[in-house]
Design an enzyme around this catalytic site. Structure first.
Site, PDB file in Angstrom:
ATOM      1  N   LYS A  29       0.817  -1.257  -0.123  1.00  0.00           N
ATOM      2  CA  LYS A  29      -0.023   0.022  -0.067  1.00  0.00           C
ATOM      3  C   LYS A  29       0.812   1.347  -0.022  1.00  0.00           C
ATOM      4  CE  LYS A  29      -3.746  -0.580   2.330  1.00  0.00           C
ATOM      5  NZ  LYS A  29      -4.288  -0.879   3.674  1.00  0.00           N
ATOM      6  N   ARG A  99      -3.171   2.944   8.404  1.00  0.00           N
ATOM      7  CA  ARG A  99      -3.805   1.812   7.692  1.00  0.00           C
ATOM      8  C   ARG A  99      -2.391   0.845   7.900  1.00  0.00           C
ATOM      9  NH1 ARG A  99      -4.680   4.693   2.124  1.00  0.00           N
ATOM     10  NH2 ARG A  99      -6.050   2.785   1.803  1.00  0.00           N
ATOM     11  N   GLY A 108      -6.475 -10.601   8.225  1.00  0.00           N
ATOM     12  CA  GLY A 108      -6.007 -10.981   9.701  1.00  0.00           C
ATOM     13  C   GLY A 108      -4.994  -9.754  10.340  1.00  0.00           C
ATOM     14  N   MET A 110      -4.559  -5.461  11.095  1.00  0.00           N
ATOM     15  CA  MET A 110      -5.397  -4.649  11.572  1.00  0.00           C
ATOM     16  C   MET A 110      -6.160  -3.991  10.620  1.00  0.00           C
ATOM     17  SD  MET A 110      -4.348  -1.261  13.717  1.00  0.00           S
ATOM     18  CE  MET A 110      -4.518  -0.445  12.430  1.00  0.00           C
ATOM     19  N   ARG A 349      -3.391  -1.231  -6.627  1.00  0.00           N
ATOM     20  CA  ARG A 349      -2.566  -2.231  -6.685  1.00  0.00           C
ATOM     21  C   ARG A 349      -3.037  -3.224  -8.022  1.00  0.00           C
ATOM     22  NH1 ARG A 349      -5.746  -4.944  -1.650  1.00  0.00           N
ATOM     23  NH2 ARG A 349      -7.793  -4.656  -2.187  1.00  0.00           N
ATOM     24  N   HIS A 471      -8.577 -43.633 -11.300  1.00  0.00           N
ATOM     25  CA  HIS A 471      -9.052 -43.891 -12.883  1.00  0.00           C
ATOM     26  C   HIS A 471      -9.958 -42.718 -13.115  1.00  0.00           C
ATOM     27  CE1 HIS A 471     -11.435 -46.120 -15.602  1.00  0.00           C
ATOM     28  NE2 HIS A 471     -10.369 -46.607 -15.999  1.00  0.00           N
ATOM     29  N   ARG A 595      -2.113 -46.243 -25.385  1.00  0.00           N
ATOM     30  CA  ARG A 595      -2.201 -47.421 -24.681  1.00  0.00           C
ATOM     31  C   ARG A 595      -3.049 -48.610 -25.338  1.00  0.00           C
ATOM     32  NH1 ARG A 595      -3.140 -43.217 -21.212  1.00  0.00           N
ATOM     33  NH2 ARG A 595      -1.984 -43.046 -19.197  1.00  0.00           N
ATOM     34  N   ARG A 651       2.468 -48.392 -26.982  1.00  0.00           N
ATOM     35  CA  ARG A 651       2.974 -49.136 -26.065  1.00  0.00           C
ATOM     36  C   ARG A 651       2.378 -50.700 -26.319  1.00  0.00           C
ATOM     37  NH1 ARG A 651       1.373 -47.513 -19.969  1.00  0.00           N
ATOM     38  NH2 ARG A 651      -0.851 -48.352 -20.679  1.00  0.00           N
ATOM     39  N   GLU A 778      10.273 -46.401 -16.239  1.00  0.00           N
ATOM     40  CA  GLU A 778       9.514 -46.202 -15.254  1.00  0.00           C
ATOM     41  C   GLU A 778       9.795 -47.323 -13.872  1.00  0.00           C
ATOM     42  OE1 GLU A 778       5.565 -47.486 -16.664  1.00  0.00           O
ATOM     43  OE2 GLU A 778       6.436 -48.794 -18.024  1.00  0.00           O
ATOM     44  N   SER A 797      10.612 -42.940 -22.788  1.00  0.00           N
ATOM     45  CA  SER A 797       9.700 -42.041 -22.428  1.00  0.00           C
ATOM     46  C   SER A 797       9.624 -42.250 -20.827  1.00  0.00           C
ATOM     47  CB  SER A 797       8.439 -42.457 -23.105  1.00  0.00           C
ATOM     48  OG  SER A 797       7.405 -41.903 -22.731  1.00  0.00           O
ATOM     49  N   THR A 800       6.182 -41.523 -15.578  1.00  0.00           N
ATOM     50  CA  THR A 800       6.277 -41.168 -14.109  1.00  0.00           C
ATOM     51  C   THR A 800       5.359 -41.384 -13.396  1.00  0.00           C
ATOM     52  OG1 THR A 800       5.383 -38.934 -15.156  1.00  0.00           O
ATOM     53  CG2 THR A 800       7.904 -39.209 -14.965  1.00  0.00           C
ATOM     54  N   ASN A 801       4.229 -42.142 -13.767  1.00  0.00           N
ATOM     55  CA  ASN A 801       3.071 -42.390 -12.741  1.00  0.00           C
ATOM     56  C   ASN A 801       3.675 -43.570 -12.023  1.00  0.00           C
ATOM     57  OD1 ASN A 801       1.681 -40.628 -13.988  1.00  0.00           O
ATOM     58  ND2 ASN A 801       0.010 -41.928 -14.883  1.00  0.00           N
ATOM     59  N   ASP A 802       4.254 -44.557 -12.697  1.00  0.00           N
ATOM     60  CA  ASP A 802       4.753 -45.878 -12.311  1.00  0.00           C
ATOM     61  C   ASP A 802       6.006 -45.425 -11.640  1.00  0.00           C
ATOM     62  OD1 ASP A 802       3.192 -48.120 -12.311  1.00  0.00           O
ATOM     63  OD2 ASP A 802       3.366 -48.164 -14.407  1.00  0.00           O
ATOM     64  N   CYS A 864       5.472 -39.344 -20.538  1.00  0.00           N
ATOM     65  CA  CYS A 864       4.188 -39.676 -20.781  1.00  0.00           C
ATOM     66  C   CYS A 864       3.169 -39.708 -19.609  1.00  0.00           C
ATOM     67  CB  CYS A 864       4.058 -40.578 -21.783  1.00  0.00           C
ATOM     68  SG  CYS A 864       4.735 -42.217 -21.080  1.00  0.00           S
ATOM     69  N   TYR A 884      10.348 -33.856 -25.322  1.00  0.00           N
ATOM     70  CA  TYR A 884       9.005 -33.558 -25.632  1.00  0.00           C
ATOM     71  C   TYR A 884       8.042 -34.062 -24.290  1.00  0.00           C
ATOM     72  CZ  TYR A 884       8.172 -38.539 -26.289  1.00  0.00           C
ATOM     73  OH  TYR A 884       7.899 -39.898 -26.289  1.00  0.00           O
TER      74      TYR A 884
HETATM   75  P1  ADP Z   1      -7.833  -2.341   3.512  1.00  0.00           P
HETATM   76  O1  ADP Z   1      -6.285  -2.581   3.510  1.00  0.00           O
HETATM   77  O2  ADP Z   1      -8.895  -3.261   4.029  1.00  0.00           O
HETATM   78  O3  ADP Z   1      -8.196  -1.876   1.952  1.00  0.00           O
HETATM   79  P2  ADP Z   1      -7.520   0.232   3.738  1.00  0.00           P
HETATM   80  O4  ADP Z   1      -6.199   0.901   4.313  1.00  0.00           O
HETATM   81  O5  ADP Z   1      -7.280   0.455   2.290  1.00  0.00           O
HETATM   82  O6  ADP Z   1      -7.907  -1.065   4.250  1.00  0.00           O
HETATM   83  O7  ADP Z   1      -8.669   1.327   4.178  1.00  0.00           O
HETATM   84  C1  ADP Z   1      -9.866   0.891   4.103  1.00  0.00           C
HETATM   85  C2  ADP Z   1     -10.855   1.956   3.526  1.00  0.00           C
HETATM   86  O8  ADP Z   1     -10.612   3.195   4.594  1.00  0.00           O
HETATM   87  C3  ADP Z   1     -10.535   2.702   2.314  1.00  0.00           C
HETATM   88  O9  ADP Z   1     -10.829   1.981   1.078  1.00  0.00           O
HETATM   89  C4  ADP Z   1     -10.653   4.084   2.345  1.00  0.00           C
HETATM   90  O10 ADP Z   1     -12.039   4.083   1.815  1.00  0.00           O
HETATM   91  C5  ADP Z   1     -10.882   4.524   3.741  1.00  0.00           C
HETATM   92  N1  ADP Z   1      -9.689   5.296   3.888  1.00  0.00           N
HETATM   93  C6  ADP Z   1      -8.249   5.010   4.330  1.00  0.00           C
HETATM   94  N2  ADP Z   1      -7.626   5.955   4.420  1.00  0.00           N
HETATM   95  C7  ADP Z   1      -8.401   7.086   4.263  1.00  0.00           C
HETATM   96  C8  ADP Z   1      -8.060   8.445   4.062  1.00  0.00           C
HETATM   97  N3  ADP Z   1      -6.925   8.759   4.396  1.00  0.00           N
HETATM   98  N4  ADP Z   1      -9.085   9.304   3.892  1.00  0.00           N
HETATM   99  C9  ADP Z   1     -10.250   8.675   3.584  1.00  0.00           C
HETATM  100  N5  ADP Z   1     -10.626   7.371   3.679  1.00  0.00           N
HETATM  101  C10 ADP Z   1      -9.765   6.610   4.005  1.00  0.00           C
HETATM  102 MG    MG Z   2       3.471 -47.821 -16.314  1.00  0.00          MG
HETATM  103 MG    MG Z   3      -7.857  -0.631   0.708  1.00  0.00          MG
END
Ligand code: ADP
Ligand code: MG
Ligand code: MG
Length: 926
Positions: A29, A99, A108, A110, A349, A471, A595, A651, A778, A797, A800-802, A864, A884
């Site tokens: 980001k 962020r 996972g 924050m 991204r 199979h 075969r 074969r 094989e 040839s 590689t299965n066997d 094969c 091949y």
């Molecule tokens: P994620 O990684 O889950 O996409 P982000 O860091 O992109 O999280 O934040 C989620 C949302 O929060 C963004 O899509 C945006 O809409 C809002 N946001 C983040 N930073 C700002 C900011 N500086 N101003 C306004 N909205 C923001």
């Molecule tokens: Mg065989």
């Molecule tokens: Mg985002």
């Protein structure tokens, strides 16, 4: 003096400290926010705290490097200057978002905190600035709620628990008789702020931090802390992301999409991520803050409506879309916010996409001169081609069915594509139902060679047992059928002719419709419409003209580029003329494995095969074989004609003979009748052929060594067919392949027979043709003595299965009890029958190739086994120097693309290798 380390990178205005290449240090980001600034896009100013701080934090008992504070204050000052506001300034407050942002996007981590910097003083400043107390207090209560949840940990403890803030919010609405949040006034929201804070104090024992600086450091600590939370650790493990990478923290000035009807927020892709069309694709909401679009509480509008609603902003966005694509040369995924008519970019991204879209975009971008052909090929995962080749369910219909609870179970996605049909529980029923013109799904606990005809008559095959190379899966792929295998939740009952589902109160009867998605493994109750792929309509059914299909044209361009680049040939595994000509349409350059025994089940010939097997004397056996000879010859003529000059590797008989014998009493007495012996005698004969370990038993060349007349008949059928076809002016290149050779002597015995018969036939027919005699490698012993074998064998040839079975010492048919667990627990990195075990089995391939070529330098070497169509195995084969790969017809395009990528990936490695070397040597010079 030690060199000063930069822990904080500023972005904003016209120039950022960082850039896109610095993902390792700034996270994805942060690096892209910097890049967008550098290419002149409007980005709210801010700064990124590097991933090195995260690493430092964990190595130093959760302390920050001492330089951090000053660097942060300096960057914050710069942001204040840029935005003309002060952090914590009660008359003109700067608000921030905090962020997280790792190198790779990671669930996972924050959640984002918005509106940081608000307290009872600064909120007044915000009111003065905006003249909008409701907006100010709504921002404030959202901030306290997010901060309380994310930083202070006030969240539901489990799925039965309620969100403490939502409880307070709901109470407030109830007390006032409101339904919607929007009905709350500024005063209500102000009260909520206080009530939220009280709840926080009660639960944590601490006051909500009112000092903006304390708020900021708290949030930074929470981002770094989340790097080691359980969810993030699990995700990293699953995706092999090293813990040392760490996360960055992005701190950015807020912009507001909820400041009225001239404000809004949205997300978009620069092209359609589902179809790949070059159209702007996304959604937006007026008067809303970021999360509202994805939260699903309000229905967003398609981005194209913005063109009408706000042409000025749309034009700006559309320009940004093209700037981004020209710069990144990729389809990008963006987040933006409009504050009172001014557009701000918040994220970009590389966008996720379907396989279908990936291919279309890559090919289009070459035509738009955005990227090179090589780039396009490297951008497409070969398996994504499946989405271009296979029939698919109408996506809307499928998701409707699933949300209506029609999903029965999920198995392995063993044969990609989509099929809908009536359930048939035996191969024979499948044939009969298909003969009436009904689409059929053959549903079996597992399949065996005798089910072949029923499988062929079906649209799709569903099994309860067996893996990706069972199979059912193997044959389905070869036939190009849709297949879901190993769907363990199915309770298939052959007596009651029904299918039940574990844990569900559903029974599907034979004859009722089900639908299977072999690309995802889903099994769905009822009928779903499918669409045949346009590529198939052009190449196989020939119902569509190439010029009328843009999908086909895309496919064709890509395949032509791949063929220009690749050096390794691609052949196919095919046993019948129709399979062979399909494979040629897909670009196969020969048959790598035919075969012969797969033809034994066609028509009535199984009877002759059975007679041959149970013969007591050589005369009887020869009589039965002479019944088979014309049938086999006819098959080979068909194949040679279809292959029209391409090499065909045939074969000789390989499987243990008892695989062909009848099992049911009815069939046994029928056969006994034909043979003129008693059923008891036949039964005894069949029992006497029982083996404890058929995979390592009486099979392969061992059959031909004991019964040379079988090899004789097969050699005669092949050479007669070849001569007959050659006489019609069609080129033929037979390659006769002896299976399961472990000792050169075995090969010599079989080769002698083939050469003697070939000479006889050519003399009888008065025509000579060229042919080769070679062997399958094989068995480990064959690989280790490949130099001896290659003195006689004209080609190798790798089966590689066997070879995988014999190298690991495991039987694939019995591996179902432990192999899945091995893969699940990462004892093995993947199923060695799907993707070749490069270190072990692969080493034998390398040894066999090198030793073979040591005595026969021009030895032709191929593979094969099923691995021949698996992209990473294809790349391995290229590195091992094979001539091949051979794979099932529908995998031929995949193998062609993988073979091209193999060349490009090796070139890339060489380049980066020489770069590294250069760097090293230049250092030395210093
Ligand atoms: P994620 O990684 O889950 O996409 P982000 O860091 O992109 O999280 O934040 C989620 C949302 O929060 C963004 O899509 C945006 O809409 C809002 N946001 C983040 N930073 C700002 C900011 N500086 N101003 C306004 N909205 C923001
Ligand atoms: Mg065989
Ligand atoms: Mg985002």
């Amino acid at each position: 003096m030690a060199k000063k380390i930069n822990y904080v990178y500023f972005f904003g205005g016209k120039k950022a400290d960082g850039k896109a290449e610095m993902k390792g240090l700034l996270g994805g980001k942060g690096a892209n926010l910097a890049e967008m600034v550098n290419i002149g896009l409007p980005v709210p100013s801010g700064f990124t705290i590097t991933t090195e701080v995260c690493t430092y934090y964990y190595q130093n008992n959760k302390k920050y490097p001492k330089e951090l504070k000053n660097q942060l204050l300096k960057a914050l000052g710069k942001v204040e200057n840029h935005m003309g506001a002060g952090f914590g300034d009660s008359s003109n407050p700067l608000l921030l978002s905090v962020r997280s942002g790792a190198r790779a996007s990671m669930p996972g981590m924050m959640d984002t905190i918005l509106n940081l910097g608000l307290n009872d003083e600064t909120v007044k400043g915000l009111i003065d600035k905006t003249n909008n107390p409701r907006f100010a207090y709504d921002s404030y209560r959202r901030f306290v709620q997010m901060y309380g949840d994310v930083v202070l940990g006030l969240k539901p403890v489990d799925k039965h628990d309620e969100d403490p803030f939502e409880v307070i919010l709901e109470n407030k609405k109830k007390k006032n008789g409101f339904n919607l949040d929007t009905e709350l006034s500024a005063d209500h929201l102000k009260e909520l702020v206080e009530e939220f804070k009280t709840a926080i104090k009660e639960k944590t024992g601490h006051d909500f931090p009112s000092d903006p600086m304390d708020q900021l450091w708290g949030a930074i600590g929470a981002v770094f802390g989340s790097w080691m939370n359980e969810r993030a650790i699990v995700y990293r493990k699953l995706n092999s992301i090293p813990a040392e990478w760490g996360t960055a923290v992005n701190i950015q000035s807020m912009v507001f999409g909820n400041m009225g009807e001239d404000s809004g927020t949205g997300v978009a892709f620069t092209r359609d991520a589902a179809t790949g069309e070059n159209v702007f694709y996304g959604e937006y909401l007026f008067n809303a803050q970021g999360e509202d679009v994805v939260a699903g509480t309000r229905t967003p509008h398609p981005i194209l409506e913005l063109k009408k609603d706000n042409p000025k902003i749309y034009k700006q966005l559309d320009e940004i879309r093209s700037v981004l694509e020209k710069h990144y040369k990729e389809m990008m995924d963006i987040e933006f916010t409009i504050q009172q008519g001014k557009l701000w970019m918040l994220q970009c991204r590389v966008g996720k996409r379907t396989g279908f879209a990936a291919i279309k975009m890559a090919v289009d971008m070459v035509k738009e001169k955005l990227i090179s052909r090589e780039d396009a090929i490297l951008r497409i995962e070969p398996n994504q081609l499946n989405q271009l080749l296979r029939p698919i369910f109408d996506p809307a219909e499928k998701s409707k069915a699933i949300s209506n609870g029609k999903l029965l179970a999920k198995g392995l996605n063993a044969g990609p594509g989509a099929a809908s049909g009536k359930v048939a529980l035996s191969a024979q029923d499948a044939e009969e139902m298909a003969a009436k013109g009904d689409p059929v799904i053959l549903v079996r606990i597992e399949t065996s060679p005798e089910d072949i005809k029923g499988m062929n008559a079906s649209e799709g095959i569903l099994t309860a047992r067996g893996g990706m190379t069972s199979h059912a899966a193997l044959v389905a792929r070869q036939m190009g059928k849709v297949c879901v295998a190993g769907c363990g939740a199915l309770k298939i009952n052959y007596q009651s002719r029904t299918i039940g589902v574990e844990g569900k109160n559903i029974v599907v009867k034979e004859g009722e419709y089900i639908s299977i998605d072999g690309s995802t493994g889903e099994v769905i109750e009822g009928k779903l419409e499918t669409k045949p792929s346009e590529v198939i309509q052009v190449l196989i059914s020939k119902t569509l003209k190439p010029k009328h299909s843009s999908v086909y044209k895309t496919y064709e361009s890509l395949m032509n580029w791949a063929d220009d680049i690749r050096t390794m040939k691609v052949r196919t595994n095919a046993d019948q003329p129709d399979q062979a000509s399909n494979a040629i349409s897909f670009g196969a350059e020969g048959i790598g494995l035919c075969r012969t025994e797969h033809m034994f089940f066609g028509g009535d010939r199984i009877q002759s095969v059975r007679k041959m097997i149970v013969s007591d004397t050589i005369e009887e056996r020869k009589a039965a074989l002479s019944e088979l000879l014309p049938l086999q010859r006819e098959d080979f003529e068909g194949i040679f004609t279809a292959m029209n000059g391409y090499p065909v590797t045939i074969r000789t008989l390989d499987p243990p003979l008892h695989e062909f014998l009848p099992h049911s009493n009815k069939e046994i007495s029928e056969l006994a009748g034909q043979l003129g012996i008693s059923a008891e005698k036949l039964k005894a004969k069949i029992e006497s052929m029982h083996e404890f370990n058929p995979m390592l038993g009486f099979r392969g060349c061992r059959l031909g060594v004991v019964y040379p007349e079988i090899t004789e008949m097969q050699a005669r059928a092949i050479i007669e067919a070849a001569v007959n076809v050659a006489k019609k002016g069609i080129k033929v290149k037979p390659e006769i392949m002896i299976p399961l050779v472990g000792h050169v002597k075995e090969f010599e015995l079989q080769e002698d027979i083939v050469r003697r018969v070939a000479k006889e036939v050519m003399k009888e027919k008065g025509k000579k043709i060229d042919y080769l005699v070679g062997t399958m490698i094989e068995l480990p012993r064959a690989a280790l003595t490949a130099d001896e074998i290659a003195e006689r064998a004209e080609f190798f040839s790798f089966g590689t299965n066997d070879l995988t079975q014999t190298t690991f010492g495991l039987s694939r048919d019995d591996a179902g009890k432990f192999l899945p667990l091995y893969v699940q627990q990462e004892i093995l990195p993947s199923d060695p029958f799907e993707s070749i075990d490069q270190i072990g089995v692969g080493q034998l391939v390398e040894i066999g190739t090198a030793k073979g070529r040591s005595t026969r330098p021009k030895l032709k070497v191929g593979i094969c086994g099923e691995h021949g169509g698996e992209p990473s195995s294809v790349e391995f084969c290229y590195r091992a120097g094979l001539d091949y790969v051979s794979c099932s017809p529908f995998r031929v395009p995949i193998a062609r693309l993988a073979a091209a990528r193999a060349v490009l990936n090796e070139l890339k490695k060489d380049k980066s290798g020489s770069k590294k070397k250069k760097k090293k040597s230049s250092k030395k010079k210093k």
